[in-house]
Design an enzyme around this catalytic site. Structure first.
Site, PDB file in Angstrom:
ATOM      1  N   HIS A  17       0.836  -1.205   0.000  1.00 37.44           N
ATOM      2  CA  HIS A  17       0.000   0.000   0.000  1.00 37.44           C
ATOM      3  C   HIS A  17       0.871   1.254   0.000  1.00 37.44           C
ATOM      4  CE1 HIS A  17      -3.284  -2.539   2.139  1.00 37.44           C
ATOM      5  NE2 HIS A  17      -3.727  -2.277   0.930  1.00 37.44           N
ATOM      6  N   LYS A  41     -15.680  -7.902   2.922  1.00 36.38           N
ATOM      7  CA  LYS A  41     -14.644  -8.385   3.853  1.00 36.38           C
ATOM      8  C   LYS A  41     -15.036  -8.121   5.300  1.00 36.38           C
ATOM      9  CE  LYS A  41     -10.857  -7.280   0.612  1.00 36.38           C
ATOM     10  NZ  LYS A  41      -9.754  -6.322   0.367  1.00 36.38           N
ATOM     11  N   ARG A  93      -1.357  -5.469  -8.612  1.00 37.88           N
ATOM     12  CA  ARG A  93      -0.264  -6.451  -8.491  1.00 37.88           C
ATOM     13  C   ARG A  93      -0.269  -7.400  -9.672  1.00 37.88           C
ATOM     14  NH1 ARG A  93      -2.385  -7.701  -2.557  1.00 37.88           N
ATOM     15  NH2 ARG A  93      -4.237  -7.487  -3.871  1.00 37.88           N
ATOM     16  N   SER A 130      -3.063  -7.812   2.484  1.00 40.72           N
ATOM     17  CA  SER A 130      -3.474  -7.773   3.896  1.00 40.72           C
ATOM     18  C   SER A 130      -4.063  -9.110   4.325  1.00 40.72           C
ATOM     19  CB  SER A 130      -4.513  -6.667   4.111  1.00 40.72           C
ATOM     20  OG  SER A 130      -3.981  -5.411   3.783  1.00 40.72           O
TER      21      SER A 130
HETATM   22  O1  PNS Z   1      -8.628  -2.538  -0.082  1.00 39.69           O
HETATM   23  P1  PNS Z   1      -9.915  -2.953  -0.762  1.00 39.69           P
HETATM   24  O2  PNS Z   1     -10.751  -3.816   0.169  1.00 39.69           O
HETATM   25  O3  PNS Z   1      -9.680  -3.584  -2.091  1.00 39.69           O
HETATM   26  O4  PNS Z   1     -10.722  -1.600  -1.059  1.00 39.69           O
HETATM   27  C1  PNS Z   1     -12.051  -1.631  -1.530  1.00 39.69           C
HETATM   28  C2  PNS Z   1     -12.765  -0.352  -1.087  1.00 39.69           C
HETATM   29  C3  PNS Z   1     -12.752  -0.241   0.429  1.00 39.69           C
HETATM   30  C4  PNS Z   1     -12.042   0.854  -1.680  1.00 39.69           C
HETATM   31  C5  PNS Z   1     -14.234  -0.406  -1.606  1.00 39.69           C
HETATM   32  O5  PNS Z   1     -14.890  -1.503  -1.039  1.00 39.69           O
HETATM   33  C6  PNS Z   1     -14.999   0.888  -1.307  1.00 39.69           C
HETATM   34  O6  PNS Z   1     -14.878   1.847  -2.053  1.00 39.69           O
HETATM   35  N1  PNS Z   1     -15.762   0.913  -0.180  1.00 39.69           N
HETATM   36  C7  PNS Z   1     -16.520   2.098   0.224  1.00 39.69           C
HETATM   37  C8  PNS Z   1     -18.019   1.928  -0.091  1.00 39.69           C
HETATM   38  C9  PNS Z   1     -18.272   2.105  -1.575  1.00 39.69           C
HETATM   39  O7  PNS Z   1     -18.085   3.175  -2.127  1.00 39.69           O
HETATM   40  N2  PNS Z   1     -18.725   1.025  -2.222  1.00 39.69           N
HETATM   41  C10 PNS Z   1     -18.992   1.007  -3.662  1.00 39.69           C
HETATM   42  C11 PNS Z   1     -17.758   0.628  -4.434  1.00 39.69           C
HETATM   43  S1  PNS Z   1     -18.039   0.623  -6.188  1.00 39.69           S
END
Ligand code: PNS
Length: 163
Positions: A17, A41, A93, A130
């Site tokens: 990150h 998650k 990645r 993670s």
């Molecule tokens: O590190 P990650 O889990 O790949 O990140 C994903 C994350 C947290 C960026 C995504 O789940 C997110 O944007 N969550 C906030 C809620 C949201 O906007 N959901 C719609 C996504 S299209």
């Protein structure tokens, strides 16, 4: 002024990150790390702790000390609008990351017009995730060369607490 958000669950923040945040910081005037909830998650660490660990990791790196860290309370697109970001930056990645990220990038653009910029991460961190860090720690394995020191301690403590 170009403003970008680096979003993620950061459960916990990893060296991978930090590599992506560093690359974003070289491309944009202002970078905000957005600690968000991924509905797919179950987080090990509380959101406040994930924010603190990200903050501590950035403070330890002189190049990243200006990068802000904030919790994303709801939709990422609402957060981007609030901080004035026209772009989201995500690291890749490999192809599997792209497959997962593209629908979110398209949905975020559909919702608000925000663009997503994908940056290839350093090959040294191509295996760092993670979820793997937590799995290794759950089995008592070494995680100290995968995450910042405070994050390693926090993961071990959270796992011990849950056991
Ligand atoms: O590190 P990650 O889990 O790949 O990140 C994903 C994350 C947290 C960026 C995504 O789940 C997110 O944007 N969550 C906030 C809620 C949201 O906007 N959901 C719609 C996504 S299209």
């Amino acid at each position: 002024m170009s403003i970008a958000v680096c979003p993620g669950s950061f459960d916990p923040i990893t060296l991978g990150h930090l590599d992506v945040v560093r690359r974003a910081n070289r491309l944009f005037d202002v970078v905000v790390v957005g600690v968000a909830r991924n509905a797919a998650k179950n987080a090990l660490l509380e959101a406040e702790e994930r924010v603190e660990l990200a903050r501590a990791a950035l403070d330890d790196d002189p190049e990243l000390a200006e990068v802000r860290v904030e919790q994303v309370p709801g939709l990422l697109t609402d957060f981007c609008r609030r901080v004035g970001a026209a772009a989201v930056v995500k690291g890749l990645r490999g192809g599997a990351d792209f497959d997962g990220e593209l629908p979110m990038a398209l949905m975020n653009r559909h919702l608000s017009g925000v663009e997503t910029v994908f940056v290839p991460g350093d090959q040294r961190y191509a295996h760092v995730a993670s979820s793997l860090v937590k799995d290794i720690a759950r089995h008592g394995g070494p995680i100290d060369d995968l995450v910042p020191p405070a994050a390693a301690e926090a993961v071990r403590a959270a796992i011990a607490h849950r056991a």
